[in-house]
Scaffold this motif. Structure first.
Motif: not given
Ligand code: ATP
Ligand code: MG
Length: 498
Positions: A244-256
């Protein structure tokens, strides 16, 4: 996320697909779909002849409304799957019914892939991994069982060639607000299919949409239910998230939310670890930034291998962290431990052998360059770097350059210069020899002839010896290679185990 530079990274900019009004979105969708109509209208006519309707639905409608329609066209219909097969057999060049148990029939027409799924009204028992497939009679019934309201809009293709927008669940409101919310209560939806939680993180990465507070809350409470989902389904969503365009956001949601603990617990563990420069709150924030920086260096297509490697390059740090007597932290051999962790985790997630090898090899090699920082590498070390990276060399260059998140600009510039210097050394050696194919100077036949051997493990040992020699000294004249090989063979015969 509290690290200041990270808050900036999390903000969504104009790159996220966006529209301002419903009218604009619908107009945009009609325009995007227009080229397909000459093929789709005859198909809709056939459904009508049988007393049924045909709707474009789900991601295709969402993307058309956002003006980013991709190649896949997904449809839903009141017709039962057997009839859909019959209609498609008359219409398309190729038809696949491998998904028919789930109501899905796929086809290709004029180079275009289409998928038609009969209205579904599934029930879930909350235990098994797949729903109990049931077909329904209403569009609304089908839409309400979808994951998010913005994915639950449809456009009917009418035989008159019109595109009728159908939005009984007000998906448009969410689309305009960039919001991911479930049609029904999130807790019910996620209990029915826990994969939807991971899909929320995936769409946050792909579309830049925010997860509605009630959805976020349900994800935090229910993340453990993702355990019920097969690794194969998880892998698909994870890769879409990473691409995706912003995988770091998706990963952060996963950890949160706790999803990371289920899917990739070692990622979650990165949050605990201070990195050696103490510049970042933790290795986790550093890893996300390296991912972002690696993406900035991508040329063209998103590179899944590179992105994964960038995200997990320091995954071995928590297990290798040690403090000396002055309290200074170190992560000795974290790249070796990290490569093993990556291998184990990616295998568990059922990644292909090639993916597992590539990502773990990049992790394994990402520290090697730091031995070069004095600029004192021998030709042999440069050769080994290139040979060990093999086809991954360009990605390794990108990863190492991206793996610099210091705020000290002089230090960062020095690192890039040193890497430039390594590239010059590679070029200089490549000008003299074929670095891409470092092979022993004698082949298996020549080895067997010279040493009077039959095929067997000793030939392999001799071959490895010559390969080492080749890496160490560069290309050799065959006579010299023969001389070295005979010397080695005499020693070997005296002491095969040594
Ligand atoms: P893309 O094709 O870009 O990955 P998409 O939204 O089309 O995105 P798909 O996985 O292809 O996603 O699914 C197609 C549609 O099917 C979705 O838009 C959604 O409406 C519905 N859907 C898919 N998976 C689920 C699910 N697990 N639960 C409920 N609805 C789903
Ligand atoms: Mg799709």
């Amino acid at each position: 996320m509290t690290t200041p530079d990270f808050c900036e990274m999390n903000s969504f900019d104009s790159a996220a697909p966006s529209v301002n009004t419903a009218e604009e979105a619908i107009k945009q969708a009609r325009k995007g779909l227009e080229p397909y109509l000459p093929h789709l209208v005859p198909l809709a006519e056939k459904f009508h002849e049988h007393g049924h309707r045909l709707y474009l639905v789900g991601g295709s409608v969402r993307d058309a409304l956002l003006g980013v329609l991709g190649n896949d066209l997904d449809f839903t219909t009141s017709a039962r799957p057997e009839l859909v097969v019959e209609i498609l057999n008359e219409y398309a060049e190729a038809v696949w019914d491998t998904g028919i148990a789930f109501g899905t029939v796929s086809a290709e027409k004029a180079g275009q892939q289409i998928e038609i799924t009969t209205f579904r009204s599934d029930t879930y028992d909350g235990c098994s991994r797949n729903p109990d497939v049931q077909f329904g009679d209403s569009l609304e019934g089908d839409l309400i069982r979808r994951d998010f309201r913005c994915n639950a809009m449809a456009m009917e293709i009418t035989p008159a060639g019109e595109l009728e927008f159908c939005d009984p669940l007000s998906g448009m409101e969410d689309l305009l607000a960039h919001r991911l919310d479930t049609p029904d209560k999130p807790s019910i939806s996620f209990h029915d299919d826990p994969l939807r939680m991971l899909r929320a993180a995936r769409f946050a990465s792909q579309l830049g949409f925010d997860i509605a507070p009630r959805v976020h809350e349900a994800m935090r409470e229910m993340s453990h239910e993702l355990q019920r989902i097969t690794p194969e389904r998880i892998q698909v969503e994870l890769d879409k998230l990473m691409l995706g365009a912003r995988p770091w956001v998706g990963i952060d949601i996963m950890t949160e939310t706790g999803l990371a603990k289920i899917v990739y617990p070692e990622l979650d563990a990165l949050k605990m670890t201070q990195d050696e420069h103490q510049q970042h709150k933790d290795v986790y924030a550093h890893s996300l930034q390296v991912l972002r920086q690696a993406m900035d260096r991508e040329d063209g297509e998103p590179d899944l291998v590179l992105r994964w490697a960038a995200l997990v390059h320091d995954i071995g740090k928590p297990d290798t962290r040690a403090f000396d007597e002055n309290g200074k932290v170190s992560f000795h051999q974290h790249e070796v431990v990290g490569a093993k962790i990556v291998r184990r985790r990616m295998r568990a997630l059922k990644y292909s052998k090639a993916m597992v090898n590539d990502v773990s090899q990049l992790v394994f090699l990402h520290m090697r360059f730091h031995g070069f920082s004095e600029g004192k590498w021998t030709d042999s070390a440069v050769r080994r770097y290139v040979t060990d990276a093999g086809a991954l060399l360009d990605r390794l260059h990108t990863l190492v350059r991206a793996d610099c998140t210091t705020r000290n600009q002089r230090k960062a510039a020095r690192l890039q210069r040193t890497y430039d210097h390594l590239l010059e050394r590679i070029d200089a050696i490549a000008a003299k020899e074929d670095l891409a194919r470092v092979r022993p100077d004698l082949d298996g036949n020549a080895i067997m002839q010279l040493l009077n051997l039959k095929p067997g493990p000793e030939v392999g040992k001799a071959w490895s010896y010559l390969k080492e020699l080749r890496l160490e000294l560069g290309p050799l004249d065959p006579e010299l290679a023969e001389k070295y090989l005979l010397e080695w063979w005499n020693d070997y015969k005296d002491n095969p185990s040594g």
